[in-house]
Structure formats: C-alpha cells, structure tokens
Motif scaffolding. Sequence first.
Motif, PDB file in Angstrom:
ATOM      1  N   GLY B  97      28.857 -73.986 -57.064  1.00 29.67           N
ATOM      2  CA  GLY B  97      29.681 -74.062 -55.848  1.00 29.67           C
ATOM      3  C   GLY B  97      30.815 -73.051 -55.885  1.00 29.67           C
ATOM      4  N   ALA B  98      31.427 -72.883 -57.057  1.00 29.82           N
ATOM      5  CA  ALA B  98      32.539 -71.927 -57.176  1.00 29.82           C
ATOM      6  C   ALA B  98      32.045 -70.496 -56.953  1.00 29.82           C
ATOM      7  N   VAL B  99      30.859 -70.180 -57.467  1.00 33.47           N
ATOM      8  CA  VAL B  99      30.287 -68.844 -57.235  1.00 33.47           C
ATOM      9  C   VAL B  99      30.025 -68.649 -55.740  1.00 33.47           C
ATOM     10  N   ARG B 100      29.488 -69.695 -55.089  1.00 32.71           N
ATOM     11  CA  ARG B 100      29.191 -69.604 -53.660  1.00 32.71           C
ATOM     12  C   ARG B 100      30.482 -69.370 -52.861  1.00 32.71           C
ATOM     13  N   VAL B 101      31.546 -70.113 -53.185  1.00 32.87           N
ATOM     14  CA  VAL B 101      32.832 -69.938 -52.499  1.00 32.87           C
ATOM     15  C   VAL B 101      33.343 -68.511 -52.713  1.00 32.87           C
ATOM     16  N   LEU B 102      33.246 -68.044 -53.949  1.00 30.05           N
ATOM     17  CA  LEU B 102      33.717 -66.696 -54.263  1.00 30.05           C
ATOM     18  C   LEU B 102      32.992 -65.647 -53.417  1.00 30.05           C
ATOM     19  N   VAL B 103      31.689 -65.788 -53.287  1.00 31.92           N
ATOM     20  CA  VAL B 103      30.913 -64.811 -52.527  1.00 31.92           C
ATOM     21  C   VAL B 103      31.194 -64.948 -51.023  1.00 31.92           C
ATOM     22  N   GLU B 104      31.234 -66.198 -50.550  1.00 36.54           N
ATOM     23  CA  GLU B 104      31.395 -66.410 -49.100  1.00 36.54           C
ATOM     24  C   GLU B 104      32.819 -66.141 -48.614  1.00 36.54           C
ATOM     25  N   LYS B 105      33.792 -66.376 -49.478  1.00 37.25           N
ATOM     26  CA  LYS B 105      35.205 -66.185 -49.097  1.00 37.25           C
ATOM     27  C   LYS B 105      35.838 -65.113 -49.978  1.00 37.25           C
ATOM     28  N   LEU B 106      35.080 -64.079 -50.282  1.00 36.06           N
ATOM     29  CA  LEU B 106      35.501 -63.079 -51.272  1.00 36.06           C
ATOM     30  C   LEU B 106      36.938 -62.561 -51.076  1.00 36.06           C
ATOM     31  N   PRO B 107      37.335 -62.113 -49.858  1.00 31.34           N
ATOM     32  CA  PRO B 107      38.695 -61.568 -49.722  1.00 31.34           C
ATOM     33  C   PRO B 107      39.770 -62.641 -49.958  1.00 31.34           C
ATOM     34  N   TYR B 108      39.479 -63.889 -49.559  1.00 28.19           N
ATOM     35  CA  TYR B 108      40.456 -64.974 -49.714  1.00 28.19           C
ATOM     36  C   TYR B 108      40.615 -65.349 -51.192  1.00 28.19           C
ATOM     37  N   VAL B 109      39.487 -65.392 -51.916  1.00 25.52           N
ATOM     38  CA  VAL B 109      39.563 -65.707 -53.349  1.00 25.52           C
ATOM     39  C   VAL B 109      40.228 -64.549 -54.103  1.00 25.52           C
ATOM     40  N   THR B 110      39.918 -63.311 -53.700  1.00 26.22           N
ATOM     41  CA  THR B 110      40.559 -62.146 -54.320  1.00 26.22           C
ATOM     42  C   THR B 110      42.075 -62.249 -54.192  1.00 26.22           C
ATOM     43  N   LEU B 111      42.530 -62.583 -52.985  1.00 23.09           N
ATOM     44  CA  LEU B 111      43.967 -62.746 -52.736  1.00 23.09           C
ATOM     45  C   LEU B 111      44.543 -63.853 -53.626  1.00 23.09           C
ATOM     46  N   LEU B 112      43.840 -64.974 -53.683  1.00 23.42           N
ATOM     47  CA  LEU B 112      44.303 -66.108 -54.499  1.00 23.42           C
ATOM     48  C   LEU B 112      44.453 -65.714 -55.967  1.00 23.42           C
ATOM     49  N   LEU B 113      43.499 -64.935 -56.479  1.00 25.32           N
ATOM     50  CA  LEU B 113      43.523 -64.586 -57.897  1.00 25.32           C
ATOM     51  C   LEU B 113      44.644 -63.610 -58.239  1.00 25.32           C
ATOM     52  N   GLY B 177      24.955 -56.569 -51.187  1.00 23.97           N
ATOM     53  CA  GLY B 177      24.262 -55.916 -52.301  1.00 23.97           C
ATOM     54  C   GLY B 177      23.012 -56.705 -52.682  1.00 23.97           C
ATOM     55  N   ARG B 178      22.460 -56.394 -53.853  1.00 22.47           N
ATOM     56  CA  ARG B 178      21.195 -56.999 -54.247  1.00 22.47           C
ATOM     57  C   ARG B 178      21.342 -58.452 -54.676  1.00 22.47           C
ATOM     58  N   GLU B 179      22.549 -58.820 -55.121  1.00 16.83           N
ATOM     59  CA  GLU B 179      22.736 -60.167 -55.640  1.00 16.83           C
ATOM     60  C   GLU B 179      23.160 -61.127 -54.528  1.00 16.83           C
ATOM     61  N   THR B 180      22.352 -62.116 -54.219  1.00 18.53           N
ATOM     62  CA  THR B 180      22.794 -63.163 -53.298  1.00 18.53           C
ATOM     63  C   THR B 180      23.661 -64.152 -54.069  1.00 18.53           C
ATOM     64  N   ALA B 181      24.378 -64.990 -53.318  1.00 19.67           N
ATOM     65  CA  ALA B 181      25.228 -66.002 -53.964  1.00 19.67           C
ATOM     66  C   ALA B 181      24.389 -66.938 -54.831  1.00 19.67           C
ATOM     67  N   GLU B 182      23.227 -67.351 -54.322  1.00 14.60           N
ATOM     68  CA  GLU B 182      22.400 -68.302 -55.069  1.00 14.60           C
ATOM     69  C   GLU B 182      21.883 -67.692 -56.365  1.00 14.60           C
ATOM     70  N   HIS B 183      21.476 -66.432 -56.278  1.00 15.02           N
ATOM     71  CA  HIS B 183      20.950 -65.722 -57.428  1.00 15.02           C
ATOM     72  C   HIS B 183      22.038 -65.564 -58.498  1.00 15.02           C
ATOM     73  N   LEU B 184      23.219 -65.173 -58.033  1.00 17.68           N
ATOM     74  CA  LEU B 184      24.350 -64.990 -58.931  1.00 17.68           C
ATOM     75  C   LEU B 184      24.753 -66.316 -59.582  1.00 17.68           C
ATOM     76  N   ALA B 185      24.707 -67.388 -58.801  1.00 19.89           N
ATOM     77  CA  ALA B 185      25.019 -68.721 -59.343  1.00 19.89           C
ATOM     78  C   ALA B 185      24.013 -69.091 -60.432  1.00 19.89           C
ATOM     79  N   ASP B 186      22.733 -68.783 -60.198  1.00 22.60           N
ATOM     80  CA  ASP B 186      21.714 -69.021 -61.230  1.00 22.60           C
ATOM     81  C   ASP B 186      22.064 -68.263 -62.509  1.00 22.60           C
ATOM     82  N   ASP B 187      22.485 -66.996 -62.343  1.00 25.37           N
ATOM     83  CA  ASP B 187      22.817 -66.162 -63.508  1.00 25.37           C
ATOM     84  C   ASP B 187      23.997 -66.744 -64.289  1.00 25.37           C
ATOM     85  N   VAL B 188      25.035 -67.157 -63.555  1.00 27.44           N
ATOM     86  CA  VAL B 188      26.228 -67.706 -64.221  1.00 27.44           C
ATOM     87  C   VAL B 188      25.873 -68.966 -64.995  1.00 27.44           C
TER      88      VAL B 188
END
Lengths: 209, 209
Positions: B97-113, B177-188
């Motif tokens: 879920g955290a990976v999905r949020v990061l991908v879907e809300k990328l600019p907002y999470v970037t700002l938060l970090l 890019g080539r990595e979807t959120a679901e794919h990236l979540a699988d990798d993590v």
Amino acid sequence: MTDQHAARRGRPGYDQDGILEIAVAAFNQFGYDATSMGVLAERLGLSKSAIYHHFASKDEILERALAVALDALDGVIDETDAAGGRAADRLDRVLRGAVRVLVEKLPYVTLLLRVRGNTDVERSALERRRAFDRRVTALVSEAQAEGSIRSDIDVRVVERLLFGMINSIVEWYRPGGRETAEHLADDVVAVALDGLRMPTENRIEQLLG
Amino acid sequence: MTDQHAARRGRPGYDQDGILEIAVAAFNQFGYDATSMGVLAERLGLSKSAIYHHFASKDEILERALAVALDALDGVIDETDAAGGRAADRLDRVLRGAVRVLVEKLPYVTLLLRVRGNTDVERSALERRRAFDRRVTALVSEAQAEGSIRSDIDVRVVERLLFGMINSIVEWYRPGGRETAEHLADDVVAVALDGLRMPTENRIEQLLG
C-alpha cells in the motif's frame, strides 16, 4: 595526498583534513551554496587567506570532501573484486562494506547523497556514483546468472532498492548509538538477502522448485 | 473537503486541487521557502488574490498538500487493520500500500519526505509521519511475536530499513515508465520479506531448526 605539504604550512590546530571536517559539517548544516568562505573562516577561527593556503577554492573543498566518500565506496568494490568468490558472496561483502563506509564517513556520505549536479565538481561526483552503481548492478546480474539470487526482479531495480535502504541510514544513524557498523551491516544483509519472513514449507518448495 | 465550494468560486481551469497540484510541483522544484505566492500566481496565470480565494496562505497550501500524502498513508494502515489477519500478511499489505501511495501521489510524498520541521505545519506533518512509523513498528513487533518474521533485528531498525527502501523510490521513479505500482510493490515485498538469496539446504535447516 598533500597532507605533509599542508601540515607544514597549516596553523596549529588545523591541518587540511581538519579544515575539511569542519567544512563538511557546515555544508551539511547550512547547504553548500549558503556556506561562504567567510562563514567557514569564522567557524575555523582562521582568516580566509589561511584557508586558501590549503584549498584553492570552496569548490576544491567540496571536491576533496566528495572524494573521501567516493574513494571509500570504490575501495569496497575494488577489494571485493580482488578477493573473488561467488557473486552472491561478493554482493554480501559489498553491502556490508557500503554500510561500514556510511557509518565511518557519515558526514562525507551525507554530503555526497545531497549532490544534485549544479556544478562541474558535483556532476563529476554524480558520474562516479553512477559508475559505482553500474558495478554493483553488474554484480547483481552475475549473482542472478549463477543462480544464487532470485532473477525475477530487474537488476537495476534491485540495485536501487538495496542502496535506497542503505543510503537511508544517513537519515537516522547517530554515531555512538546502540547500533555498531557491523551490527547494522548484519541487519541490512539479513533484510535484503535473506528476507524478514520465516520460511514456510510451501515457500521453500516453491523456491527450490 | 471544500471542493464544491472552491469550484463555485474558482476561475475556469483551476479548482482548489488544480492549484494544489501546480503549487506542489513548484515547491518540489524550487523549495518551499523559495516559492513565493507571486511565483505561484505567475505559474498559474492567476492573480495572487485569486489564489487567496482558495487558500488563506502559502502555509495552508503546504498543509493541504502534506495532508494528501499523510491521509493516503494512514488510509493504508487503517484499511489493513480493519481487514485483520496475520501480522506478517498485514505487514505485506502495508508495504504494498505504501508503494502504491508513493507512485500514485508521487509529488505529494516527495514534498512530505523533504519536510524538516521549520514551521508549525511542518512539525505537525512530521508528528503524523512519526505516528505512522510507530503503527508500522507495532505491526513488525506483532509479526515477530507471532513467529512469522525473524526476531533477531530491532523492530525500529526493521521499520526504518523497510521505509528507507520504499521512500528511496521517489528519487528515481518516473510515472509512465516500465515499472507499474503493482510490479514495484511485488519487487519491494520480494526483497524485504522473502530476500534476494535463493535458499540453500543448510540455510533452510538453520531457519526451520
């Protein structure tokens, strides 16, 4: 190294490495752009010209500081290559070595991780970082090819996740705390290579397949 | 949410969310401090007073932007808690879920970090992040207690390494890019929970034994 040269010219209390250490702390605290040679001179209790005895410019201080981190990281992978062995074991050693460098050279690695490529010195440091990343990625490929690590994840994603985890340590690690470098390296390798999850019978069957 | 209200007052082309999106992009590009309301107005092609129709201050824009990321992250752990199940499986879902949020809300999470706690709004956001971290840490403890993940690593170190890895994705992930959120979540999850290393017979005996 020009340490002997520097020591001969330097004022008591600060040799070249001593100036570097204070400068890196200031760069990390205020940002490189916001830290003028005047601010550095004040922190060191030296005149600007005394600093210029050791370094031609603020840029040269940055260059030397970044080289401390980059030389140490390159040293890890050079030594690992020289030692040889299975790729998975070399990857294990590179991860441990990178954690050790991060802990031992914490302010220098912190500075390196903040570099964004605004100047020639910064771009050159980024290029060296990318070269390091490429060597680690090649090692991950080799470990996949020898069948010792899972090969269902893109090698570049693996490299980025591994070093994302390792580099994040600069955000919270405090020298002198409960975690030693060796202990932290064990933790990183445990998470990244062996995983947190306890194996179940069907997971093992699936993997040994 | 005051979207209906905002839409009624807003100029065509920008509702409150539209202004927020452009503002977050500017904050990420130039830094929050360096982005004045004048700069924002110019980027939006609006007058400053048109922005003030939607937001009382630049601080309120930041507060709303950080809430987008924090609400989404809290949503992940709330939903996971509500669904129940073994702690290790809930941890798996929280990481995905955290990976999905990061991908879907990328600019907002970037700002938060990037928030460092310079204002009340930033300090309040950091406090919410710490509360999230504590909930994840509690989940790691629970998974250790039920015996489903290894218990030889300090739970706070585990939480930091996991989210160090996940948060580092903002540094390189490019939408489309080539990595979807679901794919990236699988990798993590593959790296963090199952580990990269292929199991060997003695490793399995060691873990099961």
